[in-house]
Design a protein around this motif. Sequence first.
Motif, PDB file in Angstrom:
ATOM      1  N   LEU A  28      99.409  -7.413  44.746  1.00  0.00           N
ATOM      2  CA  LEU A  28      98.100  -6.840  45.048  1.00  0.00           C
ATOM      3  C   LEU A  28      96.931  -7.636  44.459  1.00  0.00           C
ATOM      4  CD1 LEU A  28      98.902  -3.038  44.885  1.00  0.00           C
ATOM      5  CD2 LEU A  28      97.951  -4.264  46.854  1.00  0.00           C
ATOM      6  N   GLY A  29      97.128  -8.225  43.305  1.00  0.00           N
ATOM      7  CA  GLY A  29      96.069  -9.043  42.716  1.00  0.00           C
ATOM      8  C   GLY A  29      95.713 -10.216  43.616  1.00  0.00           C
ATOM      9  N   LYS A  30      96.739 -10.859  44.176  1.00  0.00           N
ATOM     10  CA  LYS A  30      96.511 -11.979  45.095  1.00  0.00           C
ATOM     11  C   LYS A  30      95.779 -11.502  46.348  1.00  0.00           C
ATOM     12  CE  LYS A  30      98.886 -15.691  47.565  1.00  0.00           C
ATOM     13  NZ  LYS A  30     100.178 -16.335  47.829  1.00  0.00           N
ATOM     14  N   LEU A  31      96.165 -10.352  46.866  1.00  0.00           N
ATOM     15  CA  LEU A  31      95.496  -9.812  48.049  1.00  0.00           C
ATOM     16  C   LEU A  31      94.021  -9.517  47.743  1.00  0.00           C
ATOM     17  CD1 LEU A  31      98.222  -7.405  49.506  1.00  0.00           C
ATOM     18  CD2 LEU A  31      97.699  -9.757  50.195  1.00  0.00           C
ATOM     19  N   ALA A  32      93.763  -8.955  46.571  1.00  0.00           N
ATOM     20  CA  ALA A  32      92.380  -8.637  46.179  1.00  0.00           C
ATOM     21  C   ALA A  32      91.540  -9.911  46.077  1.00  0.00           C
ATOM     22  CB  ALA A  32      92.366  -7.874  44.852  1.00  0.00           C
ATOM     23  N   ARG A  33      92.128 -10.974  45.525  1.00  0.00           N
ATOM     24  CA  ARG A  33      91.400 -12.244  45.388  1.00  0.00           C
ATOM     25  C   ARG A  33      91.207 -12.941  46.727  1.00  0.00           C
ATOM     26  NH1 ARG A  33      95.044 -12.440  41.282  1.00  0.00           N
ATOM     27  NH2 ARG A  33      96.353 -13.967  42.361  1.00  0.00           N
ATOM     28  N   THR A  34      92.126 -12.712  47.662  1.00  0.00           N
ATOM     29  CA  THR A  34      92.091 -13.400  48.955  1.00  0.00           C
ATOM     30  C   THR A  34      91.121 -12.745  49.926  1.00  0.00           C
ATOM     31  OG1 THR A  34      94.382 -14.105  48.657  1.00  0.00           O
ATOM     32  CG2 THR A  34      93.526 -14.155  50.891  1.00  0.00           C
ATOM     33  N   GLN A  36      88.038 -11.421  51.768  1.00  0.00           N
ATOM     34  CA  GLN A  36      86.613 -11.772  51.742  1.00  0.00           C
ATOM     35  C   GLN A  36      85.759 -10.503  51.750  1.00  0.00           C
ATOM     36  OE1 GLN A  36      85.402 -14.680  54.661  1.00  0.00           O
ATOM     37  NE2 GLN A  36      83.285 -14.017  54.577  1.00  0.00           N
ATOM     38  N   ASN A  37      86.198  -9.494  52.505  1.00  0.00           N
ATOM     39  CA  ASN A  37      85.485  -8.224  52.593  1.00  0.00           C
ATOM     40  C   ASN A  37      85.546  -7.539  51.227  1.00  0.00           C
ATOM     41  OD1 ASN A  37      85.445  -5.210  52.960  1.00  0.00           O
ATOM     42  ND2 ASN A  37      84.973  -5.793  55.068  1.00  0.00           N
ATOM     43  N   GLU A  38      84.383  -7.284  50.651  1.00  0.00           N
ATOM     44  CA  GLU A  38      84.330  -6.721  49.307  1.00  0.00           C
ATOM     45  C   GLU A  38      85.010  -5.349  49.212  1.00  0.00           C
ATOM     46  OE1 GLU A  38      80.942  -5.398  46.151  1.00  0.00           O
ATOM     47  OE2 GLU A  38      80.579  -7.232  47.281  1.00  0.00           O
ATOM     48  N   ALA A  39      84.809  -4.505  50.205  1.00  0.00           N
ATOM     49  CA  ALA A  39      85.432  -3.173  50.188  1.00  0.00           C
ATOM     50  C   ALA A  39      86.953  -3.295  50.244  1.00  0.00           C
ATOM     51  CB  ALA A  39      84.922  -2.334  51.355  1.00  0.00           C
ATOM     52  N   LEU A  40      87.457  -4.258  51.003  1.00  0.00           N
ATOM     53  CA  LEU A  40      88.902  -4.467  51.089  1.00  0.00           C
ATOM     54  C   LEU A  40      89.440  -4.984  49.758  1.00  0.00           C
ATOM     55  CD1 LEU A  40      91.544  -4.507  52.659  1.00  0.00           C
ATOM     56  CD2 LEU A  40      90.879  -6.769  53.563  1.00  0.00           C
ATOM     57  N   SER A  41      88.747  -5.932  49.168  1.00  0.00           N
ATOM     58  CA  SER A  41      89.155  -6.452  47.864  1.00  0.00           C
ATOM     59  C   SER A  41      89.205  -5.329  46.828  1.00  0.00           C
ATOM     60  CB  SER A  41      88.177  -7.536  47.421  1.00  0.00           C
ATOM     61  OG  SER A  41      88.558  -8.057  46.176  1.00  0.00           O
ATOM     62  N   GLU A  42      88.189  -4.476  46.845  1.00  0.00           N
ATOM     63  CA  GLU A  42      88.150  -3.332  45.919  1.00  0.00           C
ATOM     64  C   GLU A  42      89.280  -2.351  46.205  1.00  0.00           C
ATOM     65  OE1 GLU A  42      84.199  -1.701  46.197  1.00  0.00           O
ATOM     66  OE2 GLU A  42      83.303  -3.509  45.309  1.00  0.00           O
ATOM     67  N   ALA A  43      89.623  -2.156  47.486  1.00  0.00           N
ATOM     68  CA  ALA A  43      90.726  -1.258  47.846  1.00  0.00           C
ATOM     69  C   ALA A  43      92.044  -1.793  47.307  1.00  0.00           C
ATOM     70  CB  ALA A  43      90.793  -1.086  49.360  1.00  0.00           C
ATOM     71  N   PHE A  44      92.250  -3.102  47.410  1.00  0.00           N
ATOM     72  CA  PHE A  44      93.479  -3.694  46.869  1.00  0.00           C
ATOM     73  C   PHE A  44      93.518  -3.552  45.346  1.00  0.00           C
ATOM     74  CE2 PHE A  44      93.720  -6.691  50.751  1.00  0.00           C
ATOM     75  CZ  PHE A  44      94.634  -5.869  51.396  1.00  0.00           C
ATOM     76  N   GLN A  45      92.389  -3.786  44.692  1.00  0.00           N
ATOM     77  CA  GLN A  45      92.338  -3.664  43.238  1.00  0.00           C
ATOM     78  C   GLN A  45      92.587  -2.212  42.814  1.00  0.00           C
ATOM     79  OE1 GLN A  45      92.215  -6.281  41.148  1.00  0.00           O
ATOM     80  NE2 GLN A  45      92.593  -4.798  39.546  1.00  0.00           N
ATOM     81  N   SER A  46      91.995  -1.276  43.525  1.00  0.00           N
ATOM     82  CA  SER A  46      92.193   0.145  43.233  1.00  0.00           C
ATOM     83  C   SER A  46      93.657   0.538  43.430  1.00  0.00           C
ATOM     84  CB  SER A  46      91.286   0.975  44.138  1.00  0.00           C
ATOM     85  OG  SER A  46      91.553   2.339  44.011  1.00  0.00           O
ATOM     86  N   HIS A  47      94.258   0.009  44.501  1.00  0.00           N
ATOM     87  CA  HIS A  47      95.665   0.356  44.753  1.00  0.00           C
ATOM     88  C   HIS A  47      96.588  -0.274  43.712  1.00  0.00           C
ATOM     89  CE1 HIS A  47      98.775   2.316  46.920  1.00  0.00           C
ATOM     90  NE2 HIS A  47      99.395   1.190  47.210  1.00  0.00           N
ATOM     91  N   SER A 156      84.803  -1.737  59.847  1.00  0.00           N
ATOM     92  CA  SER A 156      84.190  -3.041  59.576  1.00  0.00           C
ATOM     93  C   SER A 156      85.100  -4.236  59.843  1.00  0.00           C
ATOM     94  CB  SER A 156      83.646  -3.103  58.146  1.00  0.00           C
ATOM     95  OG  SER A 156      84.695  -3.011  57.210  1.00  0.00           O
ATOM     96  N   ALA A 157      86.258  -4.266  59.272  1.00  0.00           N
ATOM     97  CA  ALA A 157      87.076  -5.480  59.286  1.00  0.00           C
ATOM     98  C   ALA A 157      87.425  -5.959  60.688  1.00  0.00           C
ATOM     99  CB  ALA A 157      88.349  -5.287  58.463  1.00  0.00           C
ATOM    100  N   ASN A 158      87.862  -5.068  61.555  1.00  0.00           N
ATOM    101  CA  ASN A 158      88.233  -5.486  62.912  1.00  0.00           C
ATOM    102  C   ASN A 158      87.010  -5.962  63.699  1.00  0.00           C
ATOM    103  OD1 ASN A 158      90.846  -4.864  62.289  1.00  0.00           O
ATOM    104  ND2 ASN A 158      90.954  -3.028  63.550  1.00  0.00           N
TER     105      ASN A 158
END
Length: 165
Positions: A28-34, A36-47, A156-158
């Motif tokens: 998940l850390g790698k996904l959060a860093r990868t 670009q969408n800030e909300a998605l990165s935050e969702a990965f970090q939260s998860h 947003s993402a799609n």
Amino acid sequence: MTRKTLEDLFVHSLSDIYSAEKQLAKALGKLARTAQNEALSEAFQSHLEETQGQIERIDQIVETCAIKLKRMKCAAMEGLIEEANELIEEIPKGPVLDAGLIGAAQKVEHYEIASYGTLAALAKEIGFHEAVPLIVSTLDEEKATDAKLTRLAEQSANREASAAS
């Protein structure tokens, strides 16, 4: 491991999802860093934080039910993480990759939802009643994460990926 009883199946399934959660925590850390969408990165970090709590719940189940987990590697999670890594290698960082990462993450969530649903049913059947609320709490979190990912994709993402294509 021979699985002759429902309790054996429960222990095997719990061991499998424990491995899955450990692997996911690393990914998940790698996904959060990868992302670009800030909300998605935050969702990965939260998860990631949520996943660490889910691992702790499994530890509680082991202690409460006086069972011993089997040392194993969840092949399904390993494959799902490999698919996400292939996306990261093949798609340039940006909106299209973000859309792909959401899809990869939802595959993971659906696997976890199926696993925890099965574990809850088995725990009820074999009388591990103390484990049921712990399992259901995790199941509810996985469903909420899946719904959050769907909202991110649809809102947003799609759209961003479509505009970038």
